[in-house]
Scaffold this active site. Sequence first.
Site, short mmCIF file in Angstrom:
data_model
loop_
_atom_site.label_atom_id
_atom_site.label_comp_id
_atom_site.label_asym_id
_atom_site.label_seq_id
_atom_site.Cartn_x
_atom_site.Cartn_y
_atom_site.Cartn_z
N GLN A 98 21.28 -45.51 -110.15
CA GLN A 98 19.84 -45.76 -110.07
C GLN A 98 19.49 -47.02 -109.28
OE1 GLN A 98 19.46 -44.90 -114.55
NE2 GLN A 98 17.52 -44.18 -113.75
N ASN A 101 19.02 -45.49 -127.24
CA ASN A 101 17.97 -45.50 -126.22
C ASN A 101 16.76 -44.84 -126.85
OD1 ASN A 101 19.84 -46.55 -124.48
ND2 ASN A 101 19.96 -44.76 -123.15
N HIS A 110 22.40 -34.70 -101.90
CA HIS A 110 22.57 -34.47 -100.45
C HIS A 110 22.43 -32.98 -100.14
CE1 HIS A 110 24.99 -38.47 -99.95
NE2 HIS A 110 23.69 -38.65 -99.91
N ASP A 157 21.09 -43.13 -102.15
CA ASP A 157 21.97 -43.67 -101.10
C ASP A 157 21.83 -45.19 -100.97
OD1 ASP A 157 22.69 -41.09 -100.63
OD2 ASP A 157 22.01 -41.01 -98.54
N TYR A 175 12.49 -44.30 -126.67
CA TYR A 175 11.30 -44.47 -125.85
C TYR A 175 10.02 -44.03 -126.54
CZ TYR A 175 14.15 -45.47 -121.75
OH TYR A 175 15.00 -46.07 -120.86
N ARG A 190 22.83 -55.19 -119.24
CA ARG A 190 23.54 -53.92 -119.38
C ARG A 190 23.51 -53.20 -118.04
NH1 ARG A 190 21.47 -48.32 -121.31
NH2 ARG A 190 23.43 -47.21 -121.25
N HIS A 199 27.46 -43.61 -116.87
CA HIS A 199 26.02 -43.36 -116.85
C HIS A 199 25.77 -42.27 -115.80
CE1 HIS A 199 21.99 -45.33 -118.06
NE2 HIS A 199 21.69 -44.22 -117.42
N ASN A 215 26.57 -43.06 -121.83
CA ASN A 215 25.12 -43.17 -121.96
C ASN A 215 24.52 -41.78 -122.16
OD1 ASN A 215 22.45 -44.60 -121.56
ND2 ASN A 215 22.32 -43.00 -120.01
N GLU A 216 23.85 -41.58 -123.28
CA GLU A 216 23.05 -40.38 -123.53
C GLU A 216 23.76 -39.07 -123.22
OE1 GLU A 216 19.18 -40.48 -121.76
OE2 GLU A 216 18.55 -42.23 -122.90
N GLU A 231 18.23 -49.23 -124.57
CA GLU A 231 17.11 -48.93 -123.66
C GLU A 231 15.84 -48.75 -124.48
OE1 GLU A 231 17.47 -45.72 -120.82
OE2 GLU A 231 19.58 -46.21 -120.47
C1 NOJ Z 1 17.41 -42.98 -120.18
C2 NOJ Z 1 18.45 -43.03 -119.11
O1 NOJ Z 1 19.62 -43.61 -119.63
C3 NOJ Z 1 17.99 -43.80 -117.88
O2 NOJ Z 1 18.93 -43.57 -116.88
C4 NOJ Z 1 16.60 -43.36 -117.51
O3 NOJ Z 1 16.18 -43.90 -116.30
C5 NOJ Z 1 15.65 -43.74 -118.63
N1 NOJ Z 1 16.06 -43.01 -119.81
C6 NOJ Z 1 14.18 -43.44 -118.36
O4 NOJ Z 1 13.98 -42.08 -118.29
#
Ligand code: NOJ
Length: 508
Positions: free
Chosen positions: A48, A338, A68, A81, A340, A106, A151, A195-196, A403
Amino acid sequence: MSRTVVLVVVAALLSETWGVPLSSGSSPRAANHFPDGFYLGAATAAYQVEGGWNEGGKGESIWDHTLHAQPNLTADGQNGDVAADSYHKYKEDVQLLVGLNANVYRFSLSWPRILPTGDTDNINQAGIDYYNSLINELLANGIQPMVTLYHWDLPQELQKLGGWPNAVIADYFVEYARIAFENFGDRVKLWLTFNEPDMFSNGYSSATALAPGADSPGVADYLLAKAVLLAHARVYRLYDQRFRPTQRGRVGITLNIDWYEPLTSSADDAEASDRQLQFECGLWAHPIFSREGDFPEVVKLRVAANSRKEGRTRSRLPTLSPAEVNLIRGTADFFGINHYSSSLVTSGSSGSEPSKTYDSGVVTSMFEGYPTSFWISDIPWGLRKLLNWLHKSYPGYPFFITENGWSDPPGVLNDTARIHYYRGYLSALLRSINDDGVPVIGYTAWSLLDNLEWMNGYTIKFGLYSVDYDDPERPRTAKASVPVMAQIYKERAVPLEDFENADTTPPS
Ligand code: NOJ
């Protein structure tokens, strides 16, 4: 004014704004203050932010390959990229963290940057050098590195073997982890294996949700669950036996967990809420963190029943043998979360047949009456309820919020909604710790800077710092949330007024 008077006035002001106890020493910590040693920082992930997708000997990942080949999969046709160009600008990023008064960062390692084929035939020293430079720069600035091993950017060569649903990938992951521990473990003391997993399993249950876009809902995602849990457990045990005695770090895993509030007070909706939590969180957490181990009973029963109805002779959810249950159980030093948002949940049928959503037998909907942006609702008490549920379900483990964050459309520098979100969620976190007694050891906001939001490309912004993606230099600019977070991180407290006004108590 004499110096003493000034000091008294300053102390009184501090006390009013931050709830700092006037007499320090043995007085109890005020409820709006973080515990001593608490980690406060920000998070990113390699694909990212890094860019440099083919620089310094890096191999191709499933994200490079997929975007790609199919640029139309992202909302804006863009890919990672160059991304935020953190591969070149990492020193600047560290200064952004300094500007936040962060004591932890992190970030994730790109597996194909270290092992371009995913295997040990080519150990790419330039990739190792890059992460050494980043880690050293962080430590020189008083910031602890927290490293996620995976990740989502699997080496493409391993996707040719089928990727995560193929249990053999665990063998490669263990070797990759060993190389990471050997090279960085003298300085990295906080590790996350995955991760997730629940989220990245969508890359194997949908053609378009995430790379690699393997479309096998309700089958590949469950095969992946077993492979990932075994890979996690083996890496934990490797660390425990070979590296912990000298490196003395901690290893955990991060799960995505929203809060699911029953739609009504009926027993049926309460069950739906629990089912949703078991399918999203328990599938991964129960084998690792529960006393008895293994997949949750409700998940095993429902997938087996649906599989029978479909005429299959075996469940789509693989079994874990007693030896595998034992191998996986207890393999974490802390539990990464994580979080949200929160949603409403009721019983019902949704999702294609077969699929994990269909197996769970729930229908979710968004709350009304709360600030909302894209899929996120600003409901701080949801975090508090979740932390209490997790602590009750999996006692004995410290938690780390790896997160938490708010998304804006492009162009929002005066990000007042994000400020509101962070004040509320940090207050809910403090209530969970100080009022409810949930052991939480750290918090990293998502995200340090605007980055590639997977299939949303650069159309959704999570950063505390904005990045100008039209400028090849990728300049960073602090949003209005930066000084607010910097102050909270510096004082290690949410200002009392914000704390008291935050929406941390669920409506009755
Ligand atoms: C969780 C993910 O780990 C992360 O990569 C993502 O950008 C965020 N959520 C937001 O959606």
